[in-house]
Design a protein around this motif. Structure first.
Motif, short mmCIF file in Angstrom:
data_model
loop_
_atom_site.label_atom_id
_atom_site.label_comp_id
_atom_site.label_asym_id
_atom_site.label_seq_id
_atom_site.Cartn_x
_atom_site.Cartn_y
_atom_site.Cartn_z
N ALA A 168 0.75 -1.32 0.16
CA ALA A 168 0.07 0.18 -0.04
C ALA A 168 1.13 1.47 0.21
O ALA A 168 0.22 2.22 0.09
N ALA A 169 1.96 1.20 0.42
CA ALA A 169 2.90 2.55 -0.09
C ALA A 169 2.78 3.01 -1.30
O ALA A 169 3.14 2.29 -2.33
N LYS A 170 2.91 4.73 -1.31
CA LYS A 170 2.85 5.46 -2.23
C LYS A 170 4.00 6.31 -2.41
O LYS A 170 4.09 6.97 -1.26
N ARG A 171 5.22 6.31 -3.37
CA ARG A 171 5.57 7.04 -3.73
C ARG A 171 5.31 8.59 -4.04
O ARG A 171 4.64 7.85 -5.41
N GLU A 172 5.74 9.60 -3.42
CA GLU A 172 4.83 10.74 -3.75
C GLU A 172 6.01 11.79 -3.41
O GLU A 172 7.08 11.61 -2.30
N THR A 173 6.12 12.66 -4.24
CA THR A 173 7.19 14.01 -3.85
C THR A 173 6.73 14.73 -2.82
O THR A 173 5.54 14.71 -2.64
N PHE A 174 7.82 15.02 -1.77
CA PHE A 174 7.62 15.85 -1.19
C PHE A 174 6.79 16.99 -1.23
O PHE A 174 6.75 18.07 -2.18
#
Length: 483
Positions: free
Chosen positions: A256-262
């Motif tokens: 479920a982890a989602k990589r998003e830009t800060f």
């Protein structure tokens, strides 16, 4: 039409559309059927301590409050979409009540009505309130925490003081220690810079309240660790530290982890607060370019209640600004305060953007945007179920056509919606296993992903009979050779 009647009609329309959508919209992959499958396993197993991701596999990703509520709903109303969504609807309804009480206590009935409509019609609130998620329960806990001190400071019953600690317990059992961050972060800021706000906290029953929190919130954590050792390490360290600081956290057991830009959380905020976020942005821009508005802002900033709502609304998106793994649902705890502040801003006659009551009444018609869009989506889905990623119709087709003794297979991996609608009976299978069963003369019902079908198209079309097609899968029956 009288204001109170208009308020009842608009709010009633919101809740009715949300309620109907819960009945007719299928569980679509991935979050809803995943959580629904966990609740179903809890209801069927009677194990109220450990949620299970799949039979025999413990789910350590979330505390059990939402699963408890959904499992109870299953036991009462049966296994269906409406039953598993109903607890989220009730939690959202309770949050709406708290928003109304807080705004009414500080700013009066008219602002309370507008704040309630704004909150209930924010896109994230409206969608999550009719969905199988943990967030409506967490938002209920944080909202109760933040509203209880306000009501106590305004002369409400002393029992509301215990609501602060009950809210902490709800948050702790809905999503975990994050509740202490989002609620606790407000206290020192206000306590230091707004001495008048200290009355919010001094009237709370701290000793009895902390004991109540321990009794309500701690036992499950102890029992969960004793039953499945390793839970505390994964949930506290992994879910609350590594998920926060590591984009694409590799230790996530549940994908479920989602990589998003800060900083993406602010784009999510614009989406979550629709259709009201553009209104808020316009008001903010007006305030920045108008000297009269800046003066009004400075004057309002001295009000401890305005400051309280502002810090409450801002803390969540600010906190997640530097997070690498985020979802838009994380913003739900901030939206009650946003709704109250926006309702107050629209009614503040000393500001340049103030509008007449009649025009403001028309503006509140924006509360119908989310229900109208959802009603359109649900209607389209009823007409064409294949518009969403759900295996409800495919599973129903299998049950209608296949013998009771036959097995439903999915090539490679069973999607969560198929797990739910098949009652955990659907199984995964590999290409070679399918070929072996066909050679052995077995009857094989298998859903093949569209991309895999392209690789095996000649063989599948030669040996199988097409049965059904949806957004992701081609469903084939490999019939035994009767010769």
């Amino acid at each position: 039409m009288q204001r109170s009647h208009r308020f009842v009609l608009l709010l009633g329309g919101l809740l009715i559309v949300q309620f109907v959508a819960m009945v007719f919209f299928p569980l679509a992959d991935t979050s809803e059927p995943r959580y629904a499958a966990i609740a179903r396993l809890m209801a069927e197993s009677g194990d109220w301590i450990t949620p299970f991701f799949s039979p025999g596999v413990a789910f350590w990703g979330k505390p059990p409050l939402s699963f408890w509520a959904q499992a109870i709903s299953f036991n009462v109303f049966g296994i269906n979409e409406w039953a598993v969504r109903f607890p989220s609807w009730l939690a959202t309804l309770a949050s709406l009540f708290l928003v109304y009480r807080a705004a009414d206590a500080v700013f009066g009935t008219l602002t309370a009505q507008r704040a309630t409509l704004i909150y209930g019609s924010c896109a994230l609130v409206f969608i999550s309130g009719g969905a199988v998620l943990t967030d409506p329960f967490f938002a209920l806990g944080t909202t109760l925490c933040m509203v209880a001190p306000i009501l106590v400071s305004r002369g409400a019953s002393k029992w509301w003081g215990y609501g602060f600690f009950v809210g902490l317990a709800i948050g702790l059992l809905a999503k975990g220690p994050l509740v202490f961050v989002l609620v606790g972060g407000v206290l020192p800021l206000l306590y230091l810079f707004y001495p008048a706000s200290r009355v919010f906290w001094k009237r709370l029953p701290w000793v009895a309240g902390i004991l109540l929190l321990i009794v309500l919130g701690l036992p499950w954590y102890v029992l969960a660790e004793l039953k499945t050792p390793g839970f505390i390490d994964y949930f506290i360290i992994g879910e609350h530290f590594k998920r926060f600081i590591e984009p694409g956290w590799s230790g996530d057991l549940y994908g479920a982890a989602k990589r998003e830009t800060f900083g993406t959380i602010w784009l999510f905020w614009l989406q979550a607060a629709l259709p009201w976020s553009p209104v808020a942005v316009v008001l903010l821009i007006t305030a920045l370019v108008s000297s009269r508005a800046r003066l009004a802002l400075r004057q309002s900033a001295t009000d401890p209640y305005i400051a309280y709502f502002f810090v409450w609304a801002a803390l969540t998106p600010v906190f997640f600004t530097v997070a690498g793994n985020i979802l838009w649902t994380y913003l739900l705890p901030a939206l009650p305060a946003f709704a109250i502040l926006l309702a107050r801003s629209l009614a503040f006659q000393n500001w340049p953007w103030s509008v007449s009551d009649q025009r403001l009444g028309w503006l509140m018609g924006l509360s119908l945007v989310a229900p109208a869009l959802i009603a359109t989506v649900v209607t389209a889905t009823v007409i064409n179920p294949n518009l969403v990623k759900s295996e409800k119709q495919l599973v129903a087709h299998f049950r209608d056509k296949a013998d009771a003794s036959e097995q439903l297979y999915y090539l490679h991996q069973v999607p969560f919606s198929a797990r739910f609608y098949s009652g955990e009976s659907a199984r995964s299978i590999g290409v070679e296993q399918v070929k072996q069963k066909v050679l052995a003369g077995d009857s094989v019902w298998v859903a093949i992903p569209n991309e895999d079908l392209m690789l095996e198209q000649d063989w599948v079309q030669r040996e199988g009979q097409p049965q059904y097609e949806n957004l992701r899968y081609q469903f084939y029956w490999f019939k035994p050779d009767e010769n």
